[in-house]
Design an enzyme around this catalytic site. Structure first.
Site, PDB file in Angstrom:
ATOM      1  N   MET A  31       0.842  -1.193   0.000  1.00 20.35           N
ATOM      2  CA  MET A  31       0.000   0.000   0.000  1.00 20.35           C
ATOM      3  C   MET A  31       0.881   1.249   0.000  1.00 20.35           C
ATOM      4  O   MET A  31       0.430   2.343   0.360  1.00 20.35           O
ATOM      5  CB  MET A  31      -0.943  -0.013   1.207  1.00 20.35           C
ATOM      6  CG  MET A  31      -1.888  -1.215   1.160  1.00 20.35           C
ATOM      7  SD  MET A  31      -3.424  -0.986   2.048  1.00 20.35           S
ATOM      8  CE  MET A  31      -2.824  -0.766   3.695  1.00 20.35           C
ATOM      9  N   HIS A  38       9.329  -3.385   3.526  1.00 19.20           N
ATOM     10  CA  HIS A  38       8.884  -3.653   2.150  1.00 19.20           C
ATOM     11  C   HIS A  38      10.093  -3.992   1.268  1.00 19.20           C
ATOM     12  O   HIS A  38      10.031  -4.895   0.435  1.00 19.20           O
ATOM     13  CB  HIS A  38       8.220  -2.410   1.539  1.00 19.20           C
ATOM     14  CG  HIS A  38       6.943  -2.001   2.209  1.00 19.20           C
ATOM     15  ND1 HIS A  38       6.824  -0.844   2.930  1.00 19.20           N
ATOM     16  CD2 HIS A  38       5.728  -2.589   2.237  1.00 19.20           C
ATOM     17  CE1 HIS A  38       5.578  -0.736   3.380  1.00 19.20           C
ATOM     18  NE2 HIS A  38       4.899  -1.777   2.985  1.00 19.20           N
ATOM     19  N   SER A 185       6.734  -0.268  10.283  1.00 18.89           N
ATOM     20  CA  SER A 185       5.357  -0.114   9.810  1.00 18.89           C
ATOM     21  C   SER A 185       5.231   1.282   9.206  1.00 18.89           C
ATOM     22  O   SER A 185       5.851   2.239   9.701  1.00 18.89           O
ATOM     23  CB  SER A 185       4.391  -0.239  10.990  1.00 18.89           C
ATOM     24  OG  SER A 185       3.148   0.341  10.669  1.00 18.89           O
TER      25      SER A 185
HETATM   26  O1  PAF Z   1      -0.096  -5.725   3.769  1.00 20.40           O
HETATM   27  C1  PAF Z   1      -0.515  -4.825   3.002  1.00 20.40           C
HETATM   28  O2  PAF Z   1       0.172  -3.846   2.713  1.00 20.40           O
HETATM   29  C2  PAF Z   1      -1.910  -4.947   2.423  1.00 20.40           C
HETATM   30  O3  PAF Z   1      -2.783  -5.514   3.347  1.00 20.40           O
HETATM   31  C3  PAF Z   1      -1.949  -5.687   1.083  1.00 20.40           C
HETATM   32  C4  PAF Z   1      -1.524  -7.135   1.228  1.00 20.40           C
HETATM   33  C5  PAF Z   1      -1.056  -4.989   0.074  1.00 20.40           C
HETATM   34  C6  PAF Z   1      -3.384  -5.687   0.535  1.00 20.40           C
HETATM   35  O4  PAF Z   1      -3.857  -4.405   0.352  1.00 20.40           O
END
Ligand code: PAF
Length: 278
Positions: A31, A38, A185
């Protein structure tokens, strides 16, 4: 929309019609507001396919609180620069109409989707599964990488893939912590320096409980930080999310709560689960 760099090799895909299903073998759905957690997922994905595809879509269906959705950090240009520096092949940045051209039929996340995160955030996991299923249909990746930070999400996505026989292998990636112990986060940026200090009680409690699963010791530590408003603290059986018991082989501590109104979740496996009957 451009990636903002003259020598960028990052392909920015905005339209579903420009996606070639199956073109990218490795896929990392996000997101946005990308942090090192990430980036660690992307690095794992690149071991499967150097031309990894990343998606950035803030999925409205998984937010039960409009304020949380509105406050979700958006920093597309910075995200593009990070993806570029990792040599990511392409980023998919659809708008809501591209993902949901008509009202989507929600996927029911079942009993486990109503527990823990699902209990506190009505409809959250139905929204997550609906978007993940849609993205998998559009991208048709061979591998998709999800972090253990969202342990319940990871479990439910694995279950979805199994139940629907989706030909994508879900790869789990270890949770990444900051040097002070706070789980990374996108929401952490909303904490004041004081709030951040208070949030460290989470990893402190987890570390204290991670050896044998001493719930009382963890509760004591949590209670010592008045700024942390606990939502849940449980030790679950990783296989089925029931409370860990004498038959549990793999136990995991789940915790969630708020500091300064910011929701924080974390988890840690228990090394030597010791069941004490109460
Ligand atoms: O973990 C996330 O960032 C979201 O829940 C995802 C898996 C991209 C779905 O929108």
């Amino acid at each position: 929309m451009q990636s903002g760099k003259l020598n960028s090799t990052l392909k920015v895909i905005e339209h579903v019609s420009d996606l070639e299903p199956g073109r990218y073998r490795a896929f990392v759905p996000t997101m946005g507001a990308l942090h090192d957690g990430h980036l660690s997922l992307i690095k794992i994905a690149q071991q499967f396919d150097a031309q990894t595809l990343v998606s950035i879509f803030v999925n409205p269906l998984q937010f039960d609180n409009p304020d949380d959705l509105a406050k979700y950090p958006k920093q597309l240009e910075q995200d593009f620069a990070k993806l570029d520096s990792l040599g990511v092949g392409a980023v998919f940045v659809p708008n809501s109409n591209e993902i949901y051209p008509s009202k989507p039929e929600l996927i029911d996340s079942g009993a486990i989707g109503l527990m823990y995160e699902g209990k506190s955030r009505a409809g959250h996991f139905d929204g997550v599964l609906t978007v993940v299923n849609r993205l998998f249909n559009l991208v048709n990746p061979k591998f998709a990488i999800f972090g253990e930070k969202d342990f319940q999400q990871l479990f439910l996505i694995k279950q979805l893939v199994k139940q629907r026989q989706i030909p994508t292998e879900v790869i789990s990636a270890p949770l990444v912590r900051d040097i002070d112990g706070l789980a990374l986060s996108s929401r952490n940026v909303r904490l004041s320096p004081d709030g951040r200090k208070a949030a460290l009680v989470i990893s402190k409690a987890l570390r204290a409980g991670s050896e044998t699963g001493d719930l009382e010791k963890m509760q004591e530590i949590i209670a010592s930080e008045p700024q942390f408003k606990l939502d849940y603290l449980s030790i679950i059986d990783e296989n089925n999310f029931s409370i860990a018991n004498d038959r549990t082989v793999n136990a995991r501590i789940l915790i969630a709560g708020w500091v300064e109104g910011v929701r924080l979740i974390d988890n840690m496996p228990v090394q030597n689960w010791t069941y004490l009957e109460k």
